[in-house]
Design a protein around this motif. Structure first.
Motif, PDB file in Angstrom:
ATOM      1  N   GLN A 291       0.837  -1.207   0.000  1.00 59.12           N
ATOM      2  CA  GLN A 291       0.000   0.000   0.000  1.00 59.12           C
ATOM      3  C   GLN A 291       0.868   1.251   0.000  1.00 59.12           C
ATOM      4  O   GLN A 291       0.563   2.242  -0.679  1.00 59.12           O
ATOM      5  CB  GLN A 291      -0.920  -0.019   1.220  1.00 59.12           C
ATOM      6  CG  GLN A 291      -1.949  -1.135   1.184  1.00 59.12           C
ATOM      7  CD  GLN A 291      -2.755  -1.237   2.461  1.00 59.12           C
ATOM      8  OE1 GLN A 291      -2.563  -0.444   3.390  1.00 59.12           O
ATOM      9  NE2 GLN A 291      -3.670  -2.199   2.521  1.00 59.12           N
ATOM     10  N   ALA A 294       2.185   1.604  -3.573  1.00 60.97           N
ATOM     11  CA  ALA A 294       1.184   2.178  -4.474  1.00 60.97           C
ATOM     12  C   ALA A 294       1.108   3.685  -4.310  1.00 60.97           C
ATOM     13  O   ALA A 294       0.983   4.434  -5.289  1.00 60.97           O
ATOM     14  CB  ALA A 294      -0.172   1.532  -4.207  1.00 60.97           C
ATOM     15  N   ALA A 295       1.195   4.167  -3.061  1.00 58.70           N
ATOM     16  CA  ALA A 295       1.159   5.615  -2.826  1.00 58.70           C
ATOM     17  C   ALA A 295       2.384   6.290  -3.423  1.00 58.70           C
ATOM     18  O   ALA A 295       2.291   7.361  -4.036  1.00 58.70           O
ATOM     19  CB  ALA A 295       1.067   5.893  -1.326  1.00 58.70           C
ATOM     20  N   GLY A 298       2.422   6.998  -7.137  1.00 54.43           N
ATOM     21  CA  GLY A 298       1.555   8.053  -7.647  1.00 54.43           C
ATOM     22  C   GLY A 298       0.094   7.778  -7.498  1.00 54.43           C
ATOM     23  O   GLY A 298      -0.738   8.583  -7.916  1.00 54.43           O
ATOM     24  N   ARG A 299      -0.248   6.637  -6.891  1.00 54.07           N
ATOM     25  CA  ARG A 299      -1.654   6.290  -6.709  1.00 54.07           C
ATOM     26  C   ARG A 299      -2.129   6.744  -5.329  1.00 54.07           C
ATOM     27  O   ARG A 299      -2.705   5.989  -4.558  1.00 54.07           O
ATOM     28  CB  ARG A 299      -1.836   4.782  -6.896  1.00 54.07           C
ATOM     29  CG  ARG A 299      -1.392   4.306  -8.271  1.00 54.07           C
ATOM     30  CD  ARG A 299      -1.795   2.871  -8.551  1.00 54.07           C
ATOM     31  NE  ARG A 299      -1.095   1.897  -7.743  1.00 54.07           N
ATOM     32  CZ  ARG A 299       0.092   1.400  -8.056  1.00 54.07           C
ATOM     33  NH1 ARG A 299       0.735   1.815  -9.145  1.00 54.07           N
ATOM     34  NH2 ARG A 299       0.658   0.477  -7.289  1.00 54.07           N
ATOM     35  N   GLY A 300      -1.813   8.008  -5.013  1.00 54.46           N
ATOM     36  CA  GLY A 300      -2.184   8.595  -3.735  1.00 54.46           C
ATOM     37  C   GLY A 300      -1.451   9.912  -3.552  1.00 54.46           C
ATOM     38  O   GLY A 300      -0.426  10.158  -4.175  1.00 54.46           O
ATOM     39  N   ASP A 304      -1.502  10.549   1.850  1.00 52.55           N
ATOM     40  CA  ASP A 304      -1.612   9.096   1.774  1.00 52.55           C
ATOM     41  C   ASP A 304      -0.257   8.445   2.070  1.00 52.55           C
ATOM     42  O   ASP A 304      -0.184   7.427   2.758  1.00 52.55           O
ATOM     43  CB  ASP A 304      -2.108   8.692   0.384  1.00 52.55           C
ATOM     44  CG  ASP A 304      -2.607   7.257   0.364  1.00 52.55           C
ATOM     45  OD1 ASP A 304      -2.962   6.743   1.445  1.00 52.55           O
ATOM     46  OD2 ASP A 304      -2.627   6.649  -0.715  1.00 52.55           O
ATOM     47  N   ASP A 357       5.510  -3.230  -5.382  1.00 53.24           N
ATOM     48  CA  ASP A 357       4.391  -2.541  -6.024  1.00 53.24           C
ATOM     49  C   ASP A 357       4.664  -1.061  -6.256  1.00 53.24           C
ATOM     50  O   ASP A 357       3.742  -0.285  -6.444  1.00 53.24           O
ATOM     51  CB  ASP A 357       3.135  -2.677  -5.154  1.00 53.24           C
ATOM     52  CG  ASP A 357       1.849  -2.481  -5.958  1.00 53.24           C
ATOM     53  OD1 ASP A 357       1.867  -2.780  -7.156  1.00 53.24           O
ATOM     54  OD2 ASP A 357       0.860  -2.019  -5.374  1.00 53.24           O
ATOM     55  N   THR A 412       9.361  10.654  -2.385  1.00 49.38           N
ATOM     56  CA  THR A 412       9.150  10.375  -3.806  1.00 49.38           C
ATOM     57  C   THR A 412      10.395  10.693  -4.616  1.00 49.38           C
ATOM     58  O   THR A 412      10.775   9.949  -5.526  1.00 49.38           O
ATOM     59  CB  THR A 412       7.955  11.196  -4.327  1.00 49.38           C
ATOM     60  OG1 THR A 412       6.799  10.877  -3.556  1.00 49.38           O
ATOM     61  CG2 THR A 412       7.678  10.863  -5.784  1.00 49.38           C
TER      62      THR A 412
END
Length: 545
Positions: A291, A294-295, A298-300, A304, A357, A412
């Motif tokens: 999880q 995923a954040a 870029g999926r958050g 997040d 992920d 990031t």
């Protein structure tokens, strides 16, 4: 059964010729042979009975006894039928090798010796099996009640009469009953990964250890633990510490079986229960780590990422290192890559989350580190990768490490740095490579994020006219351009470097500008040429060359 008990059989009338101080050796079985070198049929602890048919000359005794000593048999029993008595050269050879030797009278057959000794051996084994089963039930109950390997290993090993060490494939110590010398854990892990087959034997500080694997998930040696063990004896008070009362060179204290297959089975069973618990805990932790991945992918949003860090036990305001790992060329690559990445960072002892992920075709580990520990963590990662390289076979392991960053908002960017460093590591020819973003010059770090075909097109567009002209006219324009940039555009320094007149240099620079349409008095054009000159013709980056 001990050697003393085997020889103390009045009906057999066995006479001990050598080894009165070695009677505490354990006996595993009785084996009859007349082969000059029976090692391939021996596993240790045997009473070797021989009719001496292999002896043609005195030198044969030395070869036979040396072979038996290498196989760690308990004793040699020599029959009198061939020579009427035991040859003196055999007696001397056994004395040199500290090998017990007893005489079997001519009227006593080897079958009588076997029939007398074997029932006692089997009775001991059945009693031992009942003990093992009882101990195993107790261990299962203890683990179910919350006991861990570190709590149980010491008493179980003491019951079995062994010292033992459980290590991860990087040499990370999982549990042990005694200390190891400095460097020994990495040496054991290297030997484990490089062994052609298991079980295997390795010598540490003069002590011979047996090694077996304890598989985990996935079932690959790179993801397995190793068990190293040896009989406790008077030669070593503890692992790596030589007792000053040790027997002379060549002698061994044989108060416990050398191969200890039963001990290995029991210890492996205990360690496998611990490993199953560790794997299950890791599976749950990786759900949370995925999880976070995923954040970071870029999926958050930033909030997040902070929440996912907290769920993984990582403080959002900590200092972080991002570690990107690529493992190729092996079976079950994705699952194995996650396990290998986890093992690479785990010896550092820092809180970490490992996910497959976050980065395409790679695994990401996020470590929370104290700023002053960042360099030490990087050194540990390099050491781990160096050890794991011994088990790669046809595979390749590449690792990219970011510079330290502080706070979730900077994470990031750290992941992007780790990806660039990973691309650099993949561009190198080594089987296992670690690259830190701090090692890369700023322009190389930028180029690492550019696709190879784009880099190749950029180089060709700028330099192909010069390469073709040099090929046709031998004008050295490419060399001149490189020297001019290295001289920071100084005409006099560049001319001196090339050993040409300044007017010749001005002519060459003018020809370069004419062929390329660029102006070398412009800073932007000089930068373009500088970058193009550092790219090989295939577009790969020149890192490590």
């Amino acid at each position: 059964m001990l050697l003393r008990e085997a020889l103390d059989r009045p009906r057999l009338r066995l006479t001990l010729l050598v080894g009165a101080d070695e009677l505490e050796r354990p006996v595993s079985r009785v084996y009859v042979t007349d082969l000059p070198d029976p090692r391939r049929y021996l596993s240790g602890g045997e009473l070797v009975l021989t009719g001496l048919m292999w002896r043609r000359e005195p030198a044969d005794s030395e070869a036979f006894v040396a072979a038996c000593a290498a196989a760690e048999v308990a004793a040699i029993g020599a029959g009198d039928a061939a020579f009427g008595s035991v040859p003196e050269d055999l007696v001397e050879a056994c004395r040199r090798h500290h090998m017990p030797l007893f005489e079997v009278p001519v009227e006593i057959s080897f079958r009588e010796v076997i029939d007398e000794v074997t029932p006692s051996l089997w009775a001991r084994r059945f009693t031992g099996l009942a003990t093992v089963l009882g101990r195993h039930r107790g261990l299962v109950a203890a683990i179910a009640a919350g006991a861990r390997l570190a709590d149980l290993l010491q008493p179980v090993a003491a019951d079995l009469g062994v010292d033992c060490w459980v290590l991860a494939p990087t040499g990370r110590l999982v549990a042990a009953t005694a200390a190891l010398p400095a460097g020994a854990p990495a040496d054991l892990a290297t030997a484990f990964l490089a062994a052609g087959r298991l079980p295997a034997r390795v010598t540490v500080d003069g002590r011979r250890l047996e090694m077996v694997g304890v598989p985990g998930r996935p079932a690959h040696r790179l993801a397995s633990w190793l068990l190293a063990y040896a009989a406790r004896d008077r030669t070593h008070a503890s692992a790596g510490t030589r007792d000053r009362t040790a027997p002379p060179s060549g002698a061994r204290d044989r108060t416990a079986p050398p191969a200890l297959p039963d001990a290995a089975a029991e210890l492996t069973s205990l360690i496998a229960m611990e490993r199953a618990q560790v794997d299950e805990a890791a599976r749950i932790e990786r759900r949370l780590a995925d999880q976070l991945g995923a954040a970071l992918a870029g999926r958050g949003g930033p909030a997040d990422v902070r929440g996912r860090l907290l769920a993984c036990g990582l403080a959002p305001d900590a200092t972080f290192l991002a570690v990107a790992t690529s493992l190729t060329g092996l079976s079950t690559p994705s699952e194995l890559a996650v396990a290998v990445c986890d093992e690479i960072v785990r010896p550092a002892g820092e809180p970490a989350a490992v996910t497959g992920d976050a980065i395409p075709d790679a695994v990401l580990a996020v470590l929370a580190v104290a700023p002053e520990r960042a360099a030490a963590v990087l050194d540990t990662i390099r050491t781990s990768v160096a050890v794991l390289s011994c088990g790669l076979g046809t595979g390749r392991l590449a690792v990219g490490v970011s510079a330290p960053v502080t706070g979730a908002e900077a994470l990031t960017g750290a992941v992007a740095e780790a990806r660039h460093a990973l691309r650099t590591a993949l561009a190198r020819p080594d089987r296992a490579t670690v690259v830190c973003a701090g090692e890369l010059a700023s322009h190389l770090l930028l180029l690492a994020g550019v696709p190879a075909d784009t880099r190749r097109a950029f180089r060709d567009r700028l330099l192909s006219p010069l390469i073709e002209y040099d090929r046709a006219h031998h004008a050295d324009l490419l060399q001149t351009l490189d020297a001019f940039l290295a001289s920071a555009g100084s005409w006099s320094r560049c001319a001196a470097l090339l050993h040409v007149h300044v007017n010749t240099l001005r002519y060459r620079i003018g020809r370069i500008e004419q062929l390329t349409g660029r102006d070398l008095s412009r800073f932007e054009d000089r930068v373009d040429f500088f970058l193009a000159l550092r790219l090989p013709s295939n577009g790969d980056l020149p890192f490590g060359r």
